[in-house]
Motif scaffolding. Sequence first.
Motif, mmCIF file in Angstrom:
data_model
loop_
_atom_site.group_PDB
_atom_site.id
_atom_site.type_symbol
_atom_site.label_atom_id
_atom_site.label_comp_id
_atom_site.label_asym_id
_atom_site.label_seq_id
_atom_site.Cartn_x
_atom_site.Cartn_y
_atom_site.Cartn_z
ATOM 1 N N ASP A 204 70.065 59.043 39.113
ATOM 2 C CA ASP A 204 70.485 60.441 39.090
ATOM 3 C C ASP A 204 69.311 61.279 38.585
ATOM 4 O O ASP A 204 68.188 60.797 38.468
ATOM 5 C CB ASP A 204 71.763 60.641 38.263
ATOM 6 C CG ASP A 204 71.597 60.309 36.781
ATOM 7 O OD1 ASP A 204 70.462 60.335 36.278
ATOM 8 O OD2 ASP A 204 72.621 60.033 36.125
ATOM 9 N N GLY A 205 69.575 62.520 38.273
ATOM 10 C CA GLY A 205 68.471 63.415 37.931
ATOM 11 C C GLY A 205 67.994 63.362 36.496
ATOM 12 O O GLY A 205 67.019 64.050 36.146
ATOM 13 N N THR A 206 68.629 62.572 35.664
ATOM 14 C CA THR A 206 68.289 62.532 34.246
ATOM 15 C C THR A 206 66.802 62.247 34.022
ATOM 16 O O THR A 206 66.278 61.231 34.478
ATOM 17 C CB THR A 206 69.113 61.454 33.522
ATOM 18 O OG1 THR A 206 70.510 61.717 33.720
ATOM 19 C CG2 THR A 206 68.808 61.456 32.039
ATOM 20 N N GLY A 207 66.143 63.167 33.355
ATOM 21 C CA GLY A 207 64.755 62.972 32.999
ATOM 22 C C GLY A 207 63.733 63.355 34.051
ATOM 23 O O GLY A 207 62.529 63.395 33.753
ATOM 24 N N ILE A 208 64.187 63.635 35.264
ATOM 25 C CA ILE A 208 63.214 63.992 36.312
ATOM 26 C C ILE A 208 63.490 65.332 36.993
ATOM 27 O O ILE A 208 62.571 65.945 37.529
ATOM 28 C CB ILE A 208 63.091 62.890 37.383
ATOM 29 C CG1 ILE A 208 64.458 62.528 37.968
ATOM 30 C CG2 ILE A 208 62.388 61.664 36.820
ATOM 31 C CD1 ILE A 208 64.373 61.534 39.131
ATOM 32 N N VAL A 209 64.728 65.798 36.996
ATOM 33 C CA VAL A 209 65.044 67.110 37.562
ATOM 34 C C VAL A 209 66.097 67.791 36.692
ATOM 35 O O VAL A 209 66.890 67.126 36.026
ATOM 36 C CB VAL A 209 65.562 67.035 39.019
ATOM 37 C CG1 VAL A 209 64.510 66.459 39.949
ATOM 38 C CG2 VAL A 209 66.852 66.241 39.111
ATOM 39 N N ASP A 210 66.105 69.105 36.722
ATOM 40 C CA ASP A 210 67.116 69.863 35.977
ATOM 41 C C ASP A 210 68.405 70.026 36.769
ATOM 42 O O ASP A 210 69.494 70.050 36.218
ATOM 43 C CB ASP A 210 66.585 71.257 35.620
ATOM 44 C CG ASP A 210 65.471 71.210 34.599
ATOM 45 O OD1 ASP A 210 65.447 70.249 33.794
ATOM 46 O OD2 ASP A 210 64.610 72.117 34.610
#
Length: 321
Positions: A204-210
């Motif tokens: 998922d987006g955790t840590g790489i996208v808002d």
Amino acid sequence: MRATVLRRSLLALFATAVAFGAMTQAQADTLRIGYQKYGTLVLLKARGTLEKRLAAQGVDVKWTEFPGGPQLLEGLNVGSIDFGVTGETPPVFAQAAGADLLYVASEPPAPTSEAILVPKDSPIKSVQDLKGKKVALNKGSNVHYLLVRALAEAGLKYTDIQTVYLAPADARAAFERGSLDAWVIWDPYQAAAEKQLQARTLRDGTGIVDNNQFYLATRPYAEAHPQVISALVDEVRSVGEWSRAHPDEVTAQVAPLLGLPADITEVSVKRQGYGAQLISPATVAAQQKIADTFYDLKLIPKPLDIASVVWKAPASVAKAP
């Protein structure tokens, strides 16, 4: 005879001018909002508070549903709507295509509300395993950037995979048939696939996208009607803050609109960001990074300046109730 013809011509011209003026006035007195099947605007539409508030300004509200952010932004570009909400990536593609839009406000990040999914029995265990595989996404949607960042994190290039551009409904069907190796998608489609198909989340987006949600308006409308835009943002913020504090009530209200069971809807509701705010410098910087990334990948044809398309609320309405 000539005087009669001239008089008739003048009368016809006057009638045309009156009709055009009436049409323009009618357009100015109608706020046309584009929304998707899921999100804060769905709740705002259901509550009807915006209509009541804008009625005092003599403004009607018209709602139009779109299947995804890119389609909504196309509506904004061609002038069929004045205001709408999308994820991070659609406005980048729209601005690159020449759309005369302005970023008005954004929701807080919701990085778990989008993900790369694989079938439950897939041998794929990591993003690195996607090399050479078929990966579906809605081109230009918020998940487009998630895919780019996840691949880079795994040491892969965007060209290392086979991208298949499909709208959510078509992608879901292909995913179920086993025609795809992975599907990059957002809520509530994401939650539905996780629950109904037992799809596994690869990343998922955790840590790489808002995964910010952006509220956008056409520049002409926002500049001509700042009071309307200010009231709209305030109503969106209000319903968002209420939603954050009442997830069960939101679930009960939204589930029938989505046509999804309450348990799936609840997951989506709790992963969403709430509490719209005007665009901050940090948000501009994050969005600029996305634009630069897509330009470097040659996915958009020219570099963009995000700061130049951010709405500045006039002092007279910036703190309007």
